[in-house]
Design a protein around this motif. Sequence first.
Motif: not given
Length: 484
Positions: A144, A19, A23, A122, A140, A125
Amino acid sequence: ARHAGPPDGGWGWMIVAGCFLVTICTRAVTRCISIFFVEFQAYFGQDYARTAWIHSIVDCATMLCAPLGSLISNHVSCQVGIMLGGLLASTGLILSSFATSLEHLYLSLGVLTGLGFALCYSPAIAMVGKYFNKRKALAYGIAMSGSGIGTFILAPVVQLLIEQFSWRGALLILGGFVLNLCVCGALMRPISLKEDCKTAPELLEQNYVPETEKQDLKRMSILSPLIKLWPHECLCYCSWKEYDFLLMPGFMVLAVSILFMAYGCSPLFVYLVPYALSVGVSHHQAAFLMSILGVIDIIGNITFGWLTDRRCLKKHRYFCYLFAVGMDGLSCLFLPVLQSFPLLVPFSFTFGYFDGAYVTLIPVVTADAVGTPLLSSALGVVYFLHAIPYLVSPPVAGWLVDTTGSYTASFLLCGFSMIFSSALLCFARLAKKIKRTHLPSLTGNTALKQHIWTNGEIAYSVTAELDQRDVEFLAVDTNSFSKR
């Protein structure tokens, strides 16, 4: 194998790494498109408003098609969706390097690349939320932070690539870089959780939504049967059931606030570099401002994620989120008076930190509102809601710049929009607390009990919560049916 709950580690850290790369390849690349703004404007000889549509369409397509990404992830495979998205995004960037008009860039860089990003963002995430529970905010935060560290690294690199190979060569190289999304997709190993698929007594004893949304669920259940159960079979929600959360008042308020927040945050990433150049900052210093914003964004991601996982703040993630959004709004209000590089640096620090903070908490706040099983669908809707503001706000800001001859009106509008988003959430939470205080009958002993009846092998359940005797009755009833 089905896990009793999120494992909070193990392969989950590889999901976080995947992830993180997603990003970088999506949000960081989108932010760095603002560095091409001046190049596109000079090459095609267009005004601010028309040139701003490129960035707007990328962001809009990414968020508008987010539910499509969730749909593919839920019904086909998260791995397939992300790999397909990587191929589409790379193709769009490569085709953009051959653009002969702004309209060409609208389609290739805007629509095609944005669609590819939507298929990746999405679902990646949501996968983090399925692997983590206790350390969800920290996971997260790390995942992120790819947006910040990607911006920090890519901003000066993209500026250097433009100088060495022109904007066409820079887009071609970015197209090859974005192919790494296919590698990220391969890391997304599916996981099966018991809360996604429960037996009848288990599901009835445990609500799939948080405590704060139980009353909302009771009102929803009046409209349609909450569950439909078969003994010795796993419960798999139908596609239309995946969006029951849209009727929750708590989610509706969050959705409206997201619209204003998205409107306020988007123009800053488009116009920070052009604004810095307009007040006499050099090209390299302007790109460095984006790098500062990116690296501080990382700190905001990780530190806010870690802090809100602490016991003292875990129950206050909602207020931490609205505080971060409000601080970004205040930063935008002060931006028009900052007209030199030494003054713009503190702005990049402040805005970058709180931007990273609230971006980290969006999935956490959404999960608290709808529950983990519905997180993928809910995130698809949340990012979908970003689409229209992302599409409209940069051109509106550009029109204000063209009309007024300065950036003041644009930045003030952004600031007030984000402050209103924060204030709306604050008033909604205060109103909910006042309602609970003055109307205890709505949540007290007068609440309706849940009525259960059976029709053959199917058990139906509607309205309020069960007492222990109802649960025991249903368990005995389903067991007796299975023996038949």
